[in-house]
Design a protein around this motif. Structure first.
Motif, PDB file in Angstrom:
ATOM      1  N   LYS A 122      84.484  25.480  47.824  1.00 40.15           N
ATOM      2  CA  LYS A 122      83.448  25.316  46.805  1.00 40.15           C
ATOM      3  C   LYS A 122      82.307  24.412  47.273  1.00 40.15           C
ATOM      4  CE  LYS A 122      86.359  26.014  42.722  1.00 40.15           C
ATOM      5  NZ  LYS A 122      86.740  25.455  41.398  1.00 40.15           N
TER       6      LYS A 122
ATOM      7  N   GLN B 188      82.783  33.286  48.783  1.00 38.34           N
ATOM      8  CA  GLN B 188      82.254  33.684  47.488  1.00 38.34           C
ATOM      9  C   GLN B 188      82.536  32.693  46.363  1.00 38.34           C
ATOM     10  OE1 GLN B 188      82.600  37.747  46.334  1.00 38.34           O
ATOM     11  NE2 GLN B 188      82.390  38.488  48.434  1.00 38.34           N
ATOM     12  N   ASN B 189      83.288  31.640  46.635  1.00 41.09           N
ATOM     13  CA  ASN B 189      83.490  30.587  45.628  1.00 41.09           C
ATOM     14  C   ASN B 189      82.594  29.378  45.874  1.00 41.09           C
ATOM     15  OD1 ASN B 189      85.686  31.561  43.839  1.00 41.09           O
ATOM     16  ND2 ASN B 189      86.825  31.678  45.748  1.00 41.09           N
TER      17      ASN B 189
ATOM     18  N   GLU C  31      79.881  26.660  45.816  1.00 46.25           N
ATOM     19  CA  GLU C  31      78.966  26.156  44.791  1.00 46.25           C
ATOM     20  C   GLU C  31      77.861  25.281  45.382  1.00 46.25           C
ATOM     21  OE1 GLU C  31      82.366  25.906  41.253  1.00 46.25           O
ATOM     22  OE2 GLU C  31      81.591  24.068  42.182  1.00 46.25           O
TER      23      GLU C  31
ATOM     24  N   GLN D 151      77.537  34.304  44.599  1.00 50.14           N
ATOM     25  CA  GLN D 151      77.059  34.330  43.220  1.00 50.14           C
ATOM     26  C   GLN D 151      77.382  33.054  42.441  1.00 50.14           C
ATOM     27  OE1 GLN D 151      75.134  36.903  41.551  1.00 50.14           O
ATOM     28  NE2 GLN D 151      74.781  37.105  43.750  1.00 50.14           N
ATOM     29  N   LYS D 152      78.265  32.233  42.981  1.00 47.73           N
ATOM     30  CA  LYS D 152      78.587  30.975  42.300  1.00 47.73           C
ATOM     31  C   LYS D 152      77.790  29.795  42.854  1.00 47.73           C
ATOM     32  CE  LYS D 152      83.313  32.396  41.175  1.00 47.73           C
ATOM     33  NZ  LYS D 152      84.763  32.073  41.297  1.00 47.73           N
TER      34      LYS D 152
ATOM     35  N   ARG E 136      75.321  26.970  43.396  1.00 46.71           N
ATOM     36  CA  ARG E 136      74.529  26.203  42.429  1.00 46.71           C
ATOM     37  C   ARG E 136      73.498  25.296  43.110  1.00 46.71           C
ATOM     38  NH1 ARG E 136      78.005  26.094  37.818  1.00 46.71           N
ATOM     39  NH2 ARG E 136      77.218  24.115  37.019  1.00 46.71           N
TER      40      ARG E 136
ATOM     41  N   SER F  69      73.153  31.647  39.702  1.00 53.65           N
ATOM     42  CA  SER F  69      73.700  30.346  39.296  1.00 53.65           C
ATOM     43  C   SER F  69      72.951  29.178  39.906  1.00 53.65           C
ATOM     44  CB  SER F  69      75.180  30.262  39.694  1.00 53.65           C
ATOM     45  OG  SER F  69      75.950  31.243  39.040  1.00 53.65           O
TER      46      SER F  69
END
Length: 939
Positions: A598, A618-619, A621, A641-642, A644, A676
């Motif tokens: 992440k 894909q996780n 952030e 897509q996650k 941030r 995101s």
């Protein structure tokens, strides 16, 4: 704290039960049973957490719960790892697609076996809590609503409430530093942890009279786990910063002996003051003392907990009197003053109902400032009934005469009083070394990646985490270390005694393992903080449970390989990987296998290229590539897509900043698929142009946006996007050249929450919408080349705290009118080539603390009305006309010294021979009489 782990696992179990419809019915039933039992267990965890300091059985039971929750998490993550296929269309992925059903069958069989095994453990734990569940002493207390008496200002600035009783020792220490022109001496302050040694010495170090006497000053924190080579390099950097010259490149390659010689040579014939804070061993002093030459009047100050270190250091340097200052606890009167200031609202004293409990609790603090502040942070939020409970619960830890144990007991109470959701966040601070300032935003992103932050309706996770941070701040468990010009908290720290407590708790709970020297890792390691070298990890066993790896020291200064960093460990379940400053030039391929990752930081490495396989993560952030050599990102970044927070930029500044000193990255149109994203810095507008700029409006979660290489033709597209970015808090736009116009006139709906705005490039006219930004706290305009006075449009902004102008206005006069800029604290005017006059009316900028005048060649006199700026603490001149500087010299007939005699610190700096020459004028000001206490002079 175990409740965090249980909640986290429950979320994962729920997702498994919902998503895996093909699980065998028996497996689903057992997984549901585990979830139900964990829900019941969770009801008891909060009580157990509150009493675990008084019940060994509670400690043991909570440990079992925590371990089983961790095992469930491991099993679920292993299962996801086996059934998840990496995205992509390469040959390997195609081959893997041939047998996905076989892989899933095997994985489901394994998870079924593991769930069956865990079920019996959970049932045993659930049955066990009834046998020894202790009574909760607070169960029958009706908790009064908590009202947080805001201590933000106490934390941002070191108030007198934290400095009770400090004036006498401060005066004596200053006297020791300044008296006579004796040969170099050592002044040591000794006392137990928590007495305020560092606070006292910092006030001495920052004293105006001390600054006046010692031009060359440096502050070095030694601590218990310092690296001598890095410590000496830090000292070199601080000394060269004083001289305003770049640090020679060869310094980075020097060993300890060479660095000591370098420092000694640099300080020859200079009057210096060096502070060595928190020295633990005589050997530490012996290793650094030869760096300090025997210059007349120079001083070295030490703080230490050990009397032998204090006396030995003074005996080494001092010729006659041993200058060791033993810092004592506060007197009862001083303790009471501090306690009242930190516990009760301003201008309120405790009534008779509170006073008895206050005196009893305060008496047990034994005059230790840290203990008083810590216990006050607990009491300030409690009712009188809860005070009585706290008073009684302190007795167990205060029966012995060992003061240190008593203080630890009191400070631990602050930890046990935390809500369950804050305990993990607070313990996580122990992952940072004691010498390392903790960046607030980094901390918040790490908390989120670790799963400590629970979503709340109507708030982002970052906003929830900020609330957590503020609560720890209000409880006096963390302290502000640094702030931005507009007042935002930049970095924080934790007191060393509190750090000792949470390091022990982190170890006991297997929350964190710290590597400081040659160690064998525990059997189950979940978080690893490398604070020295991966070569010190002497463990051949692969640690498959590892979830977080953070490194705070260079792994191997001679190696350009990443193998020493990642080789000893099995990282397949890793969620957090922070390799800031590691000697990496190539992106490690091992990282692409970490599908649970992440948070990834490769900040300040030498990595140049990000492979397309980044799309596997894909996780992810947070992707932090600040200060790397990366100039482009692959299209596959759009798979994240996650994501941030995307930070890809670096600065290259020599003497003065230039318009091309900031570098971003070449983005493709795919970047706008990252729905995101909250922070995007910095994309290059000349790569992709309007096609990308137009689509930025789709990123409606953006809080911070940075664009470089902006062109005039991008203006309409950018305005269209900004109109849609309703959540924007910070916006930075830099033109490709100084004369390239930033055209933002067609902006219809400026972001109403915008707090920071940076516009670097030519403006045909002042953007009308800026004056409507009521939340704006900082505005930086550079190379605007405006013909109309921009001050008129800005003076009514209600929250503007910092204003920077660089080549903004071509006129001759800037006029700051009465009642304008009511919140402004910092004003910088740079390279205003036509500027001849600055006028400050009475009532303008009443809170201004710092004024910087830089390269304004036609400004030959002080701003008219500068004498009205009574809050001004610092006045700086950079490459300003000599005629102006002469007007403020004391004794010049008809001069303007009287206008600035109230200003405690004045600096004037010139760029000569490739470096900065600094001339400083410092003053000590009596609070009741604004005249200097001594005649100032130029150094």
């Amino acid at each position: 704290m175990a409740e965090i782990a249980v909640n986290y696992v429950l979320d994962k179990l729920t997702a498994l039960l919902q998503d895996e419809m093909q699980l065998h019915r028996e497996v689903k039933d057992e997984a549901q049973m585990i979830a139900d039992e964990l829900e019941r267990i969770k009801a008891f965890l909060r009580d157990a957490d509150e009493i675990e300091d008084r019940s060994h059985e509670a400690v043991a039971w909570v440990k079992l719960v925590r371990e089983v929750a961790n095992d469930i998490e491991d099993a679920l993550d292993e299962y996801n790892l086996r059934v998840t296929r990496p995205p992509g269309g390469d040959l390997l992925a195609s081959l893997q697609n041939i047998t996905p059903s076989i892989k899933k069958i095997i994985a489901r069989h394994q998870i079924a076996t593991e769930i069956q095994r865990i079920k019996f453990r959970v049932l045993s734990i659930a049955e066990g809590h009834d046998r020894f569940r202790p009574e909760n002493p607070m169960a029958d207390i009706k908790i009064a609503p908590k009202t947080w008496h805001s201590r933000r200002q106490d934390a941002l600035l070191l108030e007198e409430a934290d400095l009770v009783g400090i004036e006498i020792p401060k005066k004596e220490l200053i006297g020791w530093l300044l008296q006579g022109d004796t040969e170099r001496e050592v002044v040591s302050v000794v006392g137990m942890g928590g007495l305020g040694k560092t606070t006292l010495v910092k006030k001495v170090y920052d004293d105006a009279e001390v600054k006046l006497q010692f031009k060359y000053r440096a502050w070095i924190t030694v601590s218990t786990s310092f690296n001598m080579e890095e410590l000496l390099k830090d000292l070199v950097r601080q000394l060269y910063k004083v001289k305003r010259k770049p640090v020679p490149q060869e310094v980075e390659g020097m060993n300890e002996a060479q660095l000591r010689t370098k420092i000694n040579s640099f300080l020859q014939q200079k009057k210096y003051l060096i502070v060595l804070d928190d020295v633990w061993h005589i050997g530490d002093w012996d290793a650094v003392k030869l760096a300090f030459p025997k210059n007349s009047g120079s001083r070295v100050m030490l703080t230490t907990r050990h009397a032998e270190v204090a006396s030995a250091s003074c005996m080494d340097f001092n010729s006659d009197v041993t200058k060791v200052y033993p810092l004592n606890p506060l007197s009862p009167e001083e303790s009471w003053t501090l306690f009242c200031r930190k516990t009760f609202e301003k201008n309120r004293s405790p009534d008779s109902n509170w006073k008895t409990a206050s005196e009893s609790i305060l008496g047990r603090c034994e005059g230790l400032p840290l203990a008083i502040v810590a216990i006050s942070g607990v009491l300030a939020t409690k009712s009188i009934d809860e005070w009585d409970i706290i008073q009684r619960s302190l007795a167990d830890g205060l029966q012995e005469n060992d003061r240190l144990k008593s203080i630890k007991k009191i400070l631990s109470l602050s930890y046990y009083d935390l809500p369950y959701y804050l305990k993990s966040c607070f313990l996580y601070l122990s992952i940072f070394p004691d010498y390392h300032p903790i960046d607030k935003m980094r901390l918040i992103r790490l908390w989120i990646a670790e799963g400590f932050v629970k979503a709340k309706e109507g708030m982002t996770l970052e906003e929830v985490a900020e609330a957590y941070f503020d609560e720890l701040l209000n409880r006096n468990l963390i302290q502000v270390a640094g702030t931005t010009g507009e007042g935002r908290i930049k970095t924080c720290r934790i007191h060393d005694l509190l750090r000792e407590i949470i390091i022990r708790k982190s170890s006991d709970q297997n929350f964190l393992t710290i590597v400081r020297e040659n160690v064998m890792l525990p059997e189950k390691v979940r978080r690893l903080s490398i604070q020295k070298s991966m070569q010190d990890v002497q463990d051949k066993q692969r640690k498959s449970r590892l979830r977080s790896l953070l490194m705070f020291r260079r792994v191997d200064s001679q190696s350009k390989s990443y193998n020493p960093i990642l080789h000893p460990l099995d990282l397949k379940l890793l969620k957090v990987l922070d390799l800031e400053g590691a000697p990496l030039e190539i992106f490690p391929n091992e990282i692409f296998k970490l599908i649970h990752l992440k948070y990834l930081s490769l900040r300040s490495t030498k990595i140049k290229i990000i492979p397309s396989s980044i799309g596997n993560l894909q996780n992810l952030e947070t992707l932090d590539l600040k200060n790397t050599c990366v100039t482009a990102l692959p299209a596959e970044i759009s798979r994240l897509q996650k994501l941030r927070h995307l930070l890809v930029y670096r600065y290259e500044v020599q003497s003065y900043a230039h318009i091309n000193s900031k570098y971003g990255f070449k983005a493709t149109a795919h970047i706008t698929r990252l729905q995101s994203l909250q922070k995007l810095c910095f994309i290059e507008a000349d790569h992709g142009g309007n096609d990308i700029i137009k689509e930025l409006g789709c990123l409606n979660q953006l809080r911070r946006l940075g664009i470089v290489n902006f062109r005039t033709e991008n203006g309409v597209a950018l305005c269209s996007s900004i109109d849609k970015l309703n959540n924007l808090r910070a916006l930075s736009i830099t033109s490709i050249e100084e004369d390239e116009i930033i055209n933002l006139d067609c902006l219809s709906y400026p972001p109403r929450f915008l707090q920071r705005l940076y516009l670097t490039g030519k403006l045909e006219k002042f953007p009308h919408w800026i004056s409507s930004l009521h939340s704006l706290a900082k505005l930086s305009l550079k190379w605007s080349q405006l013909r109309d006075d921009p001050v008129k449009s800005l003076q009514d902004l209600p929250n503007l705290a910092q204003l920077e102008f660089l080549q903004v206005y071509e006129g001759e006069t800037l006029h700051f009118k009465a009642e304008g800029f009511q919140k402004l604290k910092i004003l910088s005017l740079d390279k205003m080539d036509g500027l001849k006059t600055v006028i400050v009316d009475v009532g303008a900028m009443p809170l201004l603390e710092k004024l910087i005048l830089q390269r304004c060649k036609l400004l030959h006199s002080l701003p008219s009305g500068i004498e009205h700026l009574r809050k001004l603490k610092l006045l700086e001149f950079w490459d300003m006309p000599a005629e102006l500087i002469m007007t403020i010299r004391l004794g010049i007939e008809g001069g303007d010294y009287w206008k600035v005699e109230h200003v405690p610190e004045i600096n004037t700096t010139y760029w000569t021979d490739g470096g900065w020459d600094v001339y400083s004028l410092y003053r000590s000001i009596d609070s009741e009489n604004p005249a200097p206490t001594r005649s100032p002079y130029w150094k």
